[in-house]
Structure formats: structure tokens, C-alpha cells
Design an enzyme around this catalytic site. Structure first.
Site, PDB file in Angstrom:
ATOM      1  N   HIS A 131      47.063  30.464  42.741  1.00  0.00           N
ATOM      2  CA  HIS A 131      48.374  30.283  42.118  1.00  0.00           C
ATOM      3  C   HIS A 131      49.497  30.168  43.140  1.00  0.00           C
ATOM      4  CE1 HIS A 131      48.606  34.787  42.408  1.00  0.00           C
ATOM      5  NE2 HIS A 131      49.888  34.537  42.593  1.00  0.00           N
ATOM      6  N   ASP A 161      41.082  32.452  41.017  1.00  0.00           N
ATOM      7  CA  ASP A 161      42.406  32.484  41.643  1.00  0.00           C
ATOM      8  C   ASP A 161      42.309  32.584  43.158  1.00  0.00           C
ATOM      9  OD1 ASP A 161      45.158  32.329  41.678  1.00  0.00           O
ATOM     10  OD2 ASP A 161      45.446  34.490  41.497  1.00  0.00           O
ATOM     11  N   SER A 234      51.075  37.911  47.034  1.00  0.00           N
ATOM     12  CA  SER A 234      49.886  37.181  46.583  1.00  0.00           C
ATOM     13  C   SER A 234      49.160  36.526  47.740  1.00  0.00           C
ATOM     14  CB  SER A 234      50.283  36.097  45.579  1.00  0.00           C
ATOM     15  OG  SER A 234      50.461  36.627  44.305  1.00  0.00           O
ATOM     16  N   LEU A 289      24.637  29.319  31.260  1.00  0.00           N
ATOM     17  CA  LEU A 289      23.681  29.931  30.351  1.00  0.00           C
ATOM     18  C   LEU A 289      23.844  29.363  28.950  1.00  0.00           C
ATOM     19  CD1 LEU A 289      21.404  31.950  30.049  1.00  0.00           C
ATOM     20  CD2 LEU A 289      23.107  33.734  29.605  1.00  0.00           C
TER      21      LEU A 289
END
Length: 485
Positions: A131, A161, A234, A289
């Protein structure tokens, strides 16, 4: 800055915001699974040789001195469409209403934002959050010695992310990647980053919890910490007492906009798997799956005549999927996967994530209260959240990342029906972007033909006559409109 709405009803913004928030700072002004990556690690796992203090506490002074040079400032520029001016009447202003209605004609503006990252090898590979760099047209990395280098985006993975950057530099100081599986609740940790643009900031705290699921994606497995994390942190590292990165700081919970001691980091072991694949191919290949699962609550366990509420309840099985071929059915409760217990619903995605595509794995389910042993051959997932590589006109691609509108997505977007494909991302400068299509739009038709899935969209785009406008019916909020691409 991305915004999310949490179950608590609060808004989540970037670093100090209300609710759960991604923590990239703005500059002032489920189907799951991973396949294996390359064998040679990109990073060192050497711990920093720093002796503890006399009271046997981490020597944060020496660790900070040793590791701060490896943490970088990541500055990005992106182009966004939207109103640049508003009248005095606020949200009811006619300018804003005009741009909401005719957003595809709104002026574009350049937006800058900041985050953090850290070098994992001396040759210029830098880890950060997706992000932080998503949609960026320019990425600048500022090193601790003051150099500012243009970074190349090697690859990114929105579902975890994570993103990997590369700068043309050698001899960079690095931070070793540790083993996040060894983390213990209560052990001390240190966060390094650039909160609010304040470079090389260090905060300390403890591991508050592990395995946190916060609703950010199918692979949630966050490390929770009370080390102060704010906007701009971040992508920065969460460091253990040995000087190893055991997490990548990504989100906070806040009702005020500042740190309240609840931060979340992506565990290093998850990051290693993703980063290796990004370095190898620029994207993450996933296994499949083919089941939709939900938590097995005590009430549901009682309804299924079970003694305890452990396992993942299968609510749907995709036709012709690995699960379908293995004999898994809706109503089954998956209790074991590849020899490991499935204690919680959230465990299964991470187990599938560790499975090599093509492998046969044993799966144990409870069916009508009795254990049934099955074998599933997991397959490579043709991820629905991918660019549609189809020609549009004489040159180029449509340039959108889409996924089918599920009942949950329809509810989130306020749609009456779960149909069409929701646009997750639009490539800057692509035919779709130039036509005014944007994230959140729902593609309903192409050339007057209904769009049901990603494959159908590809076929319709492929069939379109080159050199002529492609007419798409798009739903935006509560209105539909035709767009010529």
C-alpha cells in the site's frame, strides 16, 4: 491513503486514524496458497552481535546504531482523479456533486505520500508494503547517507500487502530476516521507520499477540505489538532482541489518528515466501483448493452434533476444483490438512499457502459426525484478481484487475445483485483508465453481452473488432452508464 471499515464500525485510515488502518504516511502539503520460490535466499539471517546489558535486557542503543542505516524512506508520486476545488457548502457543494456524477471527466492531480522500507541485501533489494507503492508513477528511496535513488518496483502482492523494490546501489547496510515462528508473547521488540516524515525514528515495546486476523486479506497472520507505530512507519522493520527483522509494520488500530499501542506487523516467515517469488518472477503464484469456508461457531458445532468448535466449515465447493475432485462437500468440516490440525478457520488458508501446486495432500473432514479421509491434489490458481491481458483497439491491454462480485462484495458496495466483475485496480495510462473506468466500478456488459466471470471478459474483449470502440456497461454506486473504451 487507503481507507477500510472494520467490524467495530470505525473508519480505518493511514497511520493515525479511526479504526484499523494501513500506516503509510501522506506527505505534508477465499482461495489460497503459494508455490515455492527460488532456493537461494535474498537476505542474510545473521543476527547482530550485540551483547545484552547488565540487566540482560536488549541493548537497544547498540541495536539502533547498528540497524538504523538499513532503514530507508520511501517517497511515491501517484496521479489521482477527483475534484481539486470545493465551494463553501461542504459535502453538498455542486462542484463535488458534479465530479461524483462525471468522475471520468474530473481533473487529475499529483499526490505524494511517504512510507518506510529496509534493505535485505547489500545489492539494493528493499522490502516495503504494497500500500506504500500501489499505483505509484514514481518511487524515490532516500538512504540514511542522504542519497536519493529512483527505485524499480520488482513486484508486489496486494493479498499480503508486501512489495519488493530495487535500487542501483551496492554495499548497502542490511537487516537480517529472523524466524517469526519463534516469537513469544511478551518478548521485547523495536520498530524503526519514518513516522510523519520524521526519519530514522525508533520505538520499543513488546509482542502483544501473534496470529492476529484483522480482516485485511485471506492470509492474515499479524504480529501485534505495542511499540509506537504511526503514519509513515508502513514498510519498516519490527526488530527482535537479536537484531533481526521478525515483522514488517503494516497497520494500526486507532480512534484518534495517533498510536494507541495497537500495531500490526506482517510476520517475517510469510514475507520470506512472498519476497522470494517477487524477486524470481515479479508476482506470487498461488495454489488452489477450491472451497469457501467459514468459522465453526459453538452454535454451528451444536447444530452439526459436534462436541467442540474446531475446524473449518465448508460452505461451498467450486465445481471441478481440487476439492470437488477429492470428494469434499459443502457441510464438511475440515479438521486436518496435510497431517496438521485445523484448529481455526484462519489456519487453513495458511496451510494451503505452504503447499506446492500439484502435490497430493491428505485431508480429513467430519461428515455427519464421522471422520472421512480424502486426498486432494492442489492446483495452481488462475487468480481472479489479475490483469485481463486482452487487446483493446490496435494496441495495449484493457489494463484492469477484476474479480467476480460475490454476495459479500455486493453487500459491501451496496449492490442489489451479485453480478458482474468489480474493478480492483486500473493501470495508469491504460485504455480502461483513459475511458474513465476506476476502482470500485462494476463491469456488467461488454458490447451488449453480459459479463459473468474473468474468462468471459477475456473472450468478449478478444472477440471485439480491432480499431472500433468497445462499449462497456459499468455500474458506479447506484447508477449505470455506458463507457467507450
Amino acid at each position: 491513503m487507503k481507507r477500510f471499515i472494520g467490524n467495530h464500525g470505525g473508519k480505518l485510515v493511514g497511520a493515525g486514524l479511526v479504526g484499523l488502518a494501513l500506516v503509510a504516511g501522506v506527505a505534508f502539503g477465499p482461495h489460497m496458497g503459494f508455490t515455492a520460490g527460488p532456493k537461494t535466499p535474498l537476505w542474510t539471517e545473521r543476527a547482530v552481535n550485540v551483547a545484552p546489558t547488565q540487566v540482560q535486557a536488549p541493548n537497544w542503543v547498540e541495536l539502533a546504531k547498528e540497524l538504523k542505516p538499513a532503514v530507508v524512506n520511501v517517497s511515491t508520486k501517484r496521479v489521482e482523479s477527483g475534484p481539486q476545488m470545493r465551494g463553501p457548502s461542504g459535502s453538498g457543494d455542486p462542484f463535488e456533486q458534479f465530479y461524483r456524477q462525471f468522475g471520468d471527466q474530473a481533473p487529475k492531480r499529483s499526490v505524494r505520500s511517504m512510507g518506510s522500507g529496509f534493505a535485505i541485501n547489500s545489492n539494493g533489494h528493499i522490502v516495503t508494503n504494497n500500500h506504500v507503492v500501489e499505483g505509484a508513477t514514481e518511487i524515490i528511496v532516500k538512504l540514511s547517507d542522504g542519497r536519493e535513488l529512483t527505485a524499480k518496483l520488482v513486484g508486489r502482492d496486494p493479498k499480503t500487502d508486501l512489495a519488493l523494490l530495487k535500487v542501483e546501489a551496492t554495499g548497502l547496510p542490511t537487516i537480517a530476516m529472523g524466524d517469526s515462528s519463534e516469537l513469544k508473547v511478551g518478548e521485547p521488540v523495536m520498530a524503526i521507520g519514518n513516522p510523519f516524515g520524521l526519519e530514522q525514528t525508533v520505538t520499543t515495546g513488546i509482542v502483544s499477540a501473534t496470529g492476529r486476523v484483522i480482516g485485511q486479506g485471506p492470509y492474515d497472520d499479524f504480529v501485534q505489538t505495542d511499540a509506537s507505530i504511526n503514519p509513515g512507519n508502513s514498510g519498516g522493520p519490527l526488530i527482535n532482541a537479536r537484531g533481526q527483522a521478525i515483522g514488517i509494520n503494516a497497520a494500526i488500530f486507532s480512534q484518534s489518528g495517533g498510536s494507541v499501542g495497537i500495531g500490526f506487523a506482517i510476520p517475517s516467515n510469510q514475507a520470506k515466501t512472498v519476497v522470494m517469488q517477487l524477486a524470481d518472477s515479479g508476482h506470487v503464484s498461488r495454489s488452489w483448493l477450491g472451497v469457501a469456508i467459514q468459522p465453526l461457531t459453538p452454535e454451528l458445532a451444536k447444530g452439526f452434533n459436534l462436541g467442540d468448535a474446531k475446524g473449518a466449515l465448508v460452505s461451498n465447493v467450486t465445481d471441478d476444483s481440487p476439492a470437488d475432485k477429492a470428494g469434499i462437500k459443502a457441510g464438511d468440516i475440515i479438521t486436518e490438512y496435510d497431517g496438521r490440525k485445523v484448529a481455526r478457520t484462519e489456519d487453513l488458508p495458511r496451510m494451503v499457502a505452504e503447499t506446492q501446486a500439484g502435490r497430493e495432500v491428505p485431508v480429513t473432514v467430519l461428515r455427519d459426525g464421522k471422520p472421512v479421509k480424502l486426498t486432494a491434489r492442489v492446483a495452481k490458481l488462475d487468480d481472479p484478481d489479475q490483469k485481463v491481458a486482452a487487446e483493446a483497439g490496435e494496441k495495449g491491454k484493457l489494463g484492469v484487475a477484476v474479480e467476480p462480485v460475490t454476495a459479500a462484495i455486493a453487500k459491501e458496495l451496496g449492490l442489489k445483485e451479485a453480478k458482474g466483475l468489480v474493478v480492483k485496480r486500473v493501470e495508469d495510462g491504460s485504455p480502461a483508465a483513459n475511458a474513465g473506468i476506476r476502482a470500485g466500478d462494476v463491469i456488467l456488459e461488454v458490447d451488449r453481452q453480459p459479463v459473468k466471470d474473468v474468462a468471459g471478459l477475456r473472450q468478449l474483449v478478444d472477440k471485439h473488432a480491432k480499431g472500433t470502440p468497445m462499449v462497456m456497461l459499468v455500474q458506479r454506486q447506484n447508477a449505470t452508464m455506458y463507457v467507450a473504451v
